[in-house]
Design a protein around this motif. Structure first.
Motif, PDB file in Angstrom:
ATOM      1  N   ILE A   1       1.921   1.017 -16.594  1.00 18.23           N
ATOM      2  CA  ILE A   1       1.601   0.091 -15.506  1.00 18.23           C
ATOM      3  C   ILE A   1       1.753   0.839 -14.177  1.00 18.23           C
ATOM      4  N   GLN A   2       0.733   0.703 -13.332  1.00 17.48           N
ATOM      5  CA  GLN A   2       0.701   1.387 -12.029  1.00 17.48           C
ATOM      6  C   GLN A   2       0.468   0.380 -10.923  1.00 17.48           C
ATOM      7  N   ARG A   3       0.760   0.828  -9.682  1.00 16.92           N
ATOM      8  CA  ARG A   3       0.376   0.029  -8.512  1.00 16.92           C
ATOM      9  C   ARG A   3      -0.572   0.845  -7.650  1.00 16.92           C
ATOM     10  N   THR A   4      -1.533   0.161  -7.049  1.00 15.85           N
ATOM     11  CA  THR A   4      -2.455   0.827  -6.134  1.00 15.85           C
ATOM     12  C   THR A   4      -2.601  -0.007  -4.873  1.00 15.85           C
ATOM     13  N   PHE A   5      -3.016   0.650  -3.805  1.00 11.33           N
ATOM     14  CA  PHE A   5      -3.200  -0.049  -2.537  1.00 11.33           C
ATOM     15  C   PHE A   5      -4.682  -0.369  -2.350  1.00 11.33           C
ATOM     16  N   SER A   6      -4.962  -1.569  -1.864  1.00 12.47           N
ATOM     17  CA  SER A   6      -6.330  -2.043  -1.683  1.00 12.47           C
ATOM     18  C   SER A   6      -6.488  -2.682  -0.310  1.00 12.47           C
ATOM     19  N   ILE A   7      -7.669  -2.532   0.268  1.00 16.90           N
ATOM     20  CA  ILE A   7      -8.005  -3.274   1.494  1.00 16.90           C
ATOM     21  C   ILE A   7      -9.333  -3.990   1.280  1.00 16.90           C
TER      22      ILE A   7
ATOM     23  N   HIS B   1     -11.369  -0.827   0.219  1.00 22.75           N
ATOM     24  CA  HIS B   1     -10.719   0.485   0.107  1.00 22.75           C
ATOM     25  C   HIS B   1      -9.825   0.448  -1.130  1.00 22.75           C
ATOM     26  N   GLY B   2      -9.694   1.573  -1.824  1.00 19.25           N
ATOM     27  CA  GLY B   2      -8.731   1.686  -2.915  1.00 19.25           C
ATOM     28  C   GLY B   2      -8.150   3.084  -2.948  1.00 19.25           C
ATOM     29  N   SER B   3      -6.855   3.204  -3.194  1.00 22.38           N
ATOM     30  CA  SER B   3      -6.202   4.521  -3.261  1.00 22.38           C
ATOM     31  C   SER B   3      -6.880   5.379  -4.325  1.00 22.38           C
ATOM     32  N   ASP B   4      -6.835   6.708  -4.108  1.00 23.25           N
ATOM     33  CA  ASP B   4      -7.504   7.619  -5.045  1.00 23.25           C
ATOM     34  C   ASP B   4      -6.558   8.393  -5.959  1.00 23.25           C
ATOM     35  N   ALA B   5      -5.230   8.278  -5.754  1.00 27.78           N
ATOM     36  CA  ALA B   5      -4.270   9.028  -6.578  1.00 27.78           C
ATOM     37  C   ALA B   5      -2.883   8.401  -6.411  1.00 27.78           C
TER      38      ALA B   5
ATOM     39  N   ALA C   1      -1.485   6.374  -3.133  1.00 26.29           N
ATOM     40  CA  ALA C   1      -1.121   4.964  -3.337  1.00 26.29           C
ATOM     41  C   ALA C   1       0.280   4.695  -2.786  1.00 26.29           C
ATOM     42  N   ALA C   2       1.220   5.592  -3.071  1.00 29.58           N
ATOM     43  CA  ALA C   2       2.604   5.394  -2.612  1.00 29.58           C
ATOM     44  C   ALA C   2       2.687   5.404  -1.088  1.00 29.58           C
ATOM     45  N   VAL C   3       1.998   6.345  -0.457  1.00 29.31           N
ATOM     46  CA  VAL C   3       2.011   6.452   1.010  1.00 29.31           C
ATOM     47  C   VAL C   3       1.337   5.222   1.641  1.00 29.31           C
ATOM     48  N   GLU C   4       0.205   4.818   1.092  1.00 34.01           N
ATOM     49  CA  GLU C   4      -0.559   3.701   1.657  1.00 34.01           C
ATOM     50  C   GLU C   4       0.182   2.370   1.486  1.00 34.01           C
ATOM     51  N   ILE C   5       0.798   2.166   0.321  1.00 32.79           N
ATOM     52  CA  ILE C   5       1.584   0.938   0.108  1.00 32.79           C
ATOM     53  C   ILE C   5       2.709   0.880   1.136  1.00 32.79           C
ATOM     54  N   ALA C   6       3.402   1.997   1.327  1.00 31.43           N
ATOM     55  CA  ALA C   6       4.547   2.029   2.241  1.00 31.43           C
ATOM     56  C   ALA C   6       4.120   1.856   3.702  1.00 31.43           C
TER      57      ALA C   6
ATOM     58  N   PHE D   1       1.918  -0.271   4.754  1.00 31.48           N
ATOM     59  CA  PHE D   1       1.642  -1.689   5.002  1.00 31.48           C
ATOM     60  C   PHE D   1       2.727  -2.656   4.523  1.00 31.48           C
ATOM     61  N   PHE D   2       3.502  -2.266   3.510  1.00 33.56           N
ATOM     62  CA  PHE D   2       4.429  -3.230   2.899  1.00 33.56           C
ATOM     63  C   PHE D   2       5.842  -2.659   2.741  1.00 33.56           C
ATOM     64  N   SER D   3       6.835  -3.548   2.858  1.00 31.16           N
ATOM     65  CA  SER D   3       8.209  -3.176   2.519  1.00 31.16           C
ATOM     66  C   SER D   3       8.431  -3.525   1.042  1.00 31.16           C
ATOM     67  N   GLY D   4       9.437  -2.950   0.448  1.00 34.58           N
ATOM     68  CA  GLY D   4       9.739  -3.235  -0.957  1.00 34.58           C
ATOM     69  C   GLY D   4       9.904  -4.710  -1.239  1.00 34.58           C
ATOM     70  N   LEU D   5      10.488  -5.438  -0.283  1.00 32.72           N
ATOM     71  CA  LEU D   5      10.742  -6.870  -0.475  1.00 32.72           C
ATOM     72  C   LEU D   5       9.461  -7.697  -0.567  1.00 32.72           C
ATOM     73  N   GLU D   6       8.369  -7.137  -0.062  1.00 29.13           N
ATOM     74  CA  GLU D   6       7.096  -7.886  -0.076  1.00 29.13           C
ATOM     75  C   GLU D   6       6.291  -7.672  -1.351  1.00 29.13           C
ATOM     76  N   LEU D   7       6.767  -6.820  -2.248  1.00 29.60           N
ATOM     77  CA  LEU D   7       6.053  -6.546  -3.493  1.00 29.60           C
ATOM     78  C   LEU D   7       6.649  -7.428  -4.587  1.00 29.60           C
ATOM     79  N   VAL D   8       5.867  -8.407  -5.014  1.00 31.86           N
ATOM     80  CA  VAL D   8       6.378  -9.412  -5.944  1.00 31.86           C
ATOM     81  C   VAL D   8       5.572  -9.353  -7.239  1.00 31.86           C
ATOM     82  N   GLY D   9       6.098  -8.635  -8.212  1.00 32.26           N
ATOM     83  CA  GLY D   9       5.355  -8.409  -9.458  1.00 32.26           C
ATOM     84  C   GLY D   9       5.402  -9.574 -10.411  1.00 32.26           C
TER      85      GLY D   9
END
Ligand code: DAT
Ligand code: MG
Length: 140
Positions: free
Chosen positions: A3-9, A117-121, A125-130, A132-140
């Motif tokens: 399971i992975q996370r990616t950043f999207s716009i 937009h979608g992260s390419d690696a 993804a890690a840099v782009e997520i960070a 825009f979002f703090s850890g507390l805003e990621l609700v899996g």
């Protein structure tokens, strides 16, 4: 693949045409879970920082103006092989080359105004997520 996370716009051309729900349906149908989401209006400087990797490209100024022209929806998508899966659902950068059924084939207006937009690696993804979002805003 884990399971992975990616950043999207969801980009200004798409929010302006009220396509947020239609695009989110594509993600969810593909098994991507929206674990964070917010609508924001970037300044040109913030868009420039996000797309800094393209600074030397001839379309950089146009890209930053476009990305700050209207609200965007910033998102984190989670799922099996999420980075590659999202790139598949998005389709090619140029909508003229995008496969049938992809977001860019169905909704993009041009190579610049291409709806998502979608992260390419994993690293980007890690840099782009960070950005825009703090850890507390990621609700899996
Ligand atoms: P992608 O968004 O598919 O990862 P990219 O990273 O190469 O594509 O480029 C980032 C964005 O820059 C892209 O979504 C739209 C814009 N762009 C790319 N190539 C362009 C071009 N030739 N003319 C205008 N805009 C372009
Ligand atoms: Mg890219």
């Amino acid at each position: 693949m884990a399971i992975q996370r990616t950043f999207s716009i969801i980009k200004p051309d798409a929010t302006a045409r009220n396509l947020t729900g239609a695009i989110n349906a594509k993600f969810e149908e593909a098994g991507l879970r929206i674990v964070a989401q917010k609508r924001i209006h970037l300044t040109k400087a913030q868009a420039g920082e996000f797309y800094k990797v393209h600074e030397a490209r001839p379309f950089y100024d146009e890209l930053c103006s476009f990305m700050s022209s209207a609200p965007i929806v910033a998102q984190v998508l989670e799922g099996e092989d999420a980075i590659a899966k999202n790139r598949e659902v998005m389709g090619a950068t140029n909508p003229a080359e995008a496969a049938e059924g992809t977001i860019r084939k169905e909704f993009a207006l041009s190579i610049g105004e291409n709806s998502v937009h979608g992260s390419d690696a994993p690293e980007t993804a890690a840099v782009e997520i960070a950005y825009f979002f703090s850890g507390l805003e990621l609700v899996g």
